[in-house]
Design an enzyme around this catalytic site. Structure first.
Site, short mmCIF file in Angstrom:
data_model
loop_
_atom_site.label_atom_id
_atom_site.label_comp_id
_atom_site.label_asym_id
_atom_site.label_seq_id
_atom_site.Cartn_x
_atom_site.Cartn_y
_atom_site.Cartn_z
N TYR A 206 -2.91 8.53 14.93
CA TYR A 206 -1.67 7.79 14.64
C TYR A 206 -0.87 7.58 15.93
CZ TYR A 206 3.27 7.22 13.78
OH TYR A 206 4.56 6.78 13.89
N GLY B 280 0.42 21.08 16.09
CA GLY B 280 0.76 19.77 16.65
C GLY B 280 2.24 19.51 16.81
N SER C 114 7.21 4.85 18.66
CA SER C 114 7.66 6.18 18.24
C SER C 114 7.84 7.09 19.44
CB SER C 114 6.59 6.78 17.31
OG SER C 114 6.82 8.15 17.11
N THR D 287 6.78 9.77 19.57
CA THR D 287 5.53 10.53 19.63
C THR D 287 4.76 10.20 20.91
OG1 THR D 287 3.71 11.29 18.26
CG2 THR D 287 4.00 8.94 18.35
N SER E 246 0.83 -1.21 0.00
CA SER E 246 0.00 0.00 0.00
C SER E 246 0.86 1.25 0.00
CB SER E 246 -0.94 0.01 1.21
OG SER E 246 -0.17 0.01 2.40
N LYS F 179 0.17 4.00 18.46
CA LYS F 179 1.46 3.56 19.01
C LYS F 179 1.34 3.34 20.52
CE LYS F 179 3.52 3.36 15.13
NZ LYS F 179 3.72 2.04 14.53
C1 UD1 Z 1 6.25 13.40 12.59
C2 UD1 Z 1 5.11 13.16 13.52
C3 UD1 Z 1 5.42 11.97 14.40
C4 UD1 Z 1 5.63 10.75 13.55
C5 UD1 Z 1 6.65 11.01 12.48
C6 UD1 Z 1 6.53 9.86 11.51
C7 UD1 Z 1 3.98 15.28 13.90
C8 UD1 Z 1 3.73 16.36 14.87
N1 UD1 Z 1 4.85 14.35 14.30
O1 UD1 Z 1 7.40 13.70 13.37
O2 UD1 Z 1 4.35 11.73 15.28
O3 UD1 Z 1 6.04 9.67 14.35
O4 UD1 Z 1 6.41 12.25 11.80
O5 UD1 Z 1 7.12 10.13 10.31
O6 UD1 Z 1 3.44 15.28 12.83
N2 UD1 Z 1 9.37 20.60 9.07
C9 UD1 Z 1 9.43 21.76 8.33
N3 UD1 Z 1 8.98 21.75 7.05
C10 UD1 Z 1 8.47 20.63 6.46
C11 UD1 Z 1 8.42 19.42 7.21
C12 UD1 Z 1 8.87 19.45 8.51
O7 UD1 Z 1 9.88 22.80 8.83
O8 UD1 Z 1 8.06 20.70 5.28
C13 UD1 Z 1 9.88 20.58 10.45
C14 UD1 Z 1 8.81 20.24 11.49
O9 UD1 Z 1 8.15 21.38 11.93
C15 UD1 Z 1 9.65 19.57 12.56
C16 UD1 Z 1 10.81 18.92 11.80
O10 UD1 Z 1 10.86 19.57 10.54
O11 UD1 Z 1 10.18 20.52 13.42
C17 UD1 Z 1 10.62 17.44 11.59
O12 UD1 Z 1 9.34 17.21 11.03
P1 UD1 Z 1 8.88 15.77 10.51
O13 UD1 Z 1 9.91 15.21 9.61
O14 UD1 Z 1 7.48 15.91 10.00
O15 UD1 Z 1 8.90 14.87 11.82
P2 UD1 Z 1 8.15 15.06 13.22
O16 UD1 Z 1 7.19 16.16 13.19
O17 UD1 Z 1 9.21 15.13 14.26
#
Ligand code: UD1
Length: 340
Positions: free
Chosen positions: A151, A299, A126, A128, A35, A155
C-alpha cells in the site's frame, strides 16, 4: 462553473471534498466503483449542499471505460484522484491487487489528462511515504523511506509516476497531498467514515467500541519512547483536509503553482498520543471507553506529525478544527449510523 472529476468521491475523504468543492462553486462529477462506499452517500452530500453531483459507477481498472468517460466529459478542468485501496494489512496479503487498483488506474487517468489542452491533477498521497522520519515535525523535504507495505509503495510509486509525466507534459499540473491521519465527520453528520468490517484505524475503532459493536479497544504498545509510551500521530479533521483540496486545486487552476509538480503535507502540526485521543474521546462524549494495553502492532512508526509551514505559506491553508472537534463529530456520526 469549472467541472471537476472526483474519483472515489463517495468515500470518506472524497465525499467531504465533494461538499467543499460544491460549496466553492465547482460542478462535480464523481466516479466510484462502490467497492468501499455506498450510493447513499450522494443523499448525504445533497442534504448538505442542496446539489446532487453527477455520479458514474465505473471501475477505473477498465481502461476502455475510462477512455469513454473522458470522451463524454471533454470539458473537465481538473481531477482529484482519491479512488484507491487503503488497507495496509490486506496489501501485504494481496500485493498485485494493490498495484492494479492503485497504479494501473492512475496510469489510465494520466493518459487521458496528457491529451487535454490543460489539466490540473490532485493526488491523494500519505505521510506513510516518510516511514519513521528522523526529525519531527516532518517537512516535505524529509527523505522518502523504503515502503513498509505494498500500500505504502503504491503511494510512493504514484508520486514518482506523476512527477515523471509532469516533467514532459507542460499542459499538466499536479499536486500530491500527503495526508497525516484523517479523522472526524462533517458537522451536519450527513456524511462520515463508513469502514467495512473490523476497523483497522484508531478513531473508528474507538467510536465502534463505545457504540457497543466492538468489545474493547486494544492500544498497541505503551513502551514506546514517547511521553506516555503510546505512539504519536497527527490527527487532522477531515473537513480541514477537504478544504485543502479545494485550495490546492484553485492554486493549479489559477496558475499560482511554482512548479508543475508539487507536494504538500496536510496535518495540524500537533502530535497526539493514542491515550490523548482516547482522553479526548471520553471528554467530548462523556462515555467511558473500554480499552486495554496490548503489544505493539508490527509496522507502526513511533511518531509522525507534520511540519505545516509549506502548506501555510504556499497554500495559505491551515487547520481550524481541533482533535476534540474531530472526536465529537466522529462520535455523533457513529451514534447516527448505529441508531445509538
Ligand atoms: C495507517 C497506516 C498508514 C495508512 C493509514 C491509512 C500502518 C502502519 N499505517 O496509519 O500507512 O496511510 O493507516 O488509513 O498501518 N492504534 C491502536 N489500536 C487500534 C488501532 C490503532 O492502538 O485498534 C494505534 C496505532 O498503533 C497508531 C495509532 O493508533 O499508533 C493510529 O493508527 P491508525 O489509525 O491505524 O493509523 P496509522 O497507523 O498512523
Amino acid at each position: 462553473m469549472d467541472k471537476i472529476l472526483v474519483t472515489g468521491g463517495l468515500g470518506f475523504i472524497g465525499s467531504h471534498t465533494v461538499v467543499e468543492l460544491q460549496e466553492a462553486g465547482f460542478e462535480v462529477v464523481i466516479i466510484d466503483d462502490l467497492s468501499n462506499s455506498s450510493e447513499n452517500v450522494l443523499d448525504g452530500i445533497t442534504a448538505i449542499t442542496g446539489k446532487t453531483p453527477i455520479f458514474e459507477k465505473i471501475d477505473l481498472k477498465e481502461k476502455q471505460l475510462v477512455e469513454d468517460f473522458f470522451k463524454r466529459h471533454n470539458d473537465l478542468k481538473g481531477v482529484i484522484h482519491f479512488a484507491a485501496s487503503k488497507a495496509v494489512g490486506e496489501s501485504v496479503e494481496k500485493p498485485l491487487l494493490y498495484y492494479e487498483n492503485n497504479i494501473s488506474t492512475l496510469v489510465y487517468i494520466l493518459k487521458e489528462l496528457k491529451n487535454l489542452p490543460e489539466a490540473s491533477f490532485i493526488f491523494s498521497s500519505s505521510c506513510t511515504v516518510y516511514g519513521q522520519a528522523d526529525k519531527m515535525p516532518i517537512t516535505e523535504n524529509a527523505p522518502v523511506k523504503p515502503a513498509e507495505s505494498p500500500y505504502g509503495n503504491t503511494k510512493q510509486i504514484g508520486e514518482e509516476i506523476i512527477k515523471d509525466i509532469c516533467k514532459i507534459t507542460p499542459n499538466l499540473k499536479a499536486i500530491a497531498l500527503r495526508y497525516f491521519n484523517p479523522v472526524g465527520a462533517h458537522k451536519s453528520i450527513e456524511i462520515g467514515e463508513l469502514p467495512i468490517g473490523v476497523p483497522q484505524n484508531l478513531v473508528p475503532f474507538i467510536t465502534q467500541t463505545a457504540a457497543g459493536i466492538r468489545e474493547q479497544l486494544s492500544v498497541f504498545g505503551d513502551d514506546y519512547p514517547t511521553p506516555d509510551g503510546t505512539c504519536i500521530r497527527d490527527y487532522i479533521h477531515v473537513v480541514d483536509l477537504a478544504k485543502a483540496h479545494v485550495i490546492a486545486l484553485q492554486r493549479l487552476l489559477n496558475g499560482a503553482n511554482k512548479d508543475n509538480y508539487e507536494t504538500f503535507n496536510l496535518g495540524t502540526g500537533k502530535g497526539s498520543s493514542v491515550l490523548e485521543v482516547v482522553n479526548s474521546f471520553e471528554k467530548v462524549s462523556g462515555e467511558k471507553l473500554n480499552y486495554k494495553i496490548v503489544g505493539r502492532r508490527e509496522g507502526d512508526v513511533i511518531s509522525a506529525y507534520a511540519d505545516t509551514k509549506k502548506a501555510k505559506e504556499e497554500l495559505g491553508w491551515q487547520t481550524e478544527l481541533t482533535l476534540d472537534d474531530a472526536m465529537l463529530s466522529a462520535w455523533n456520526w457513529e451514534k447516527k449510523v448505529r441508531g445509538v
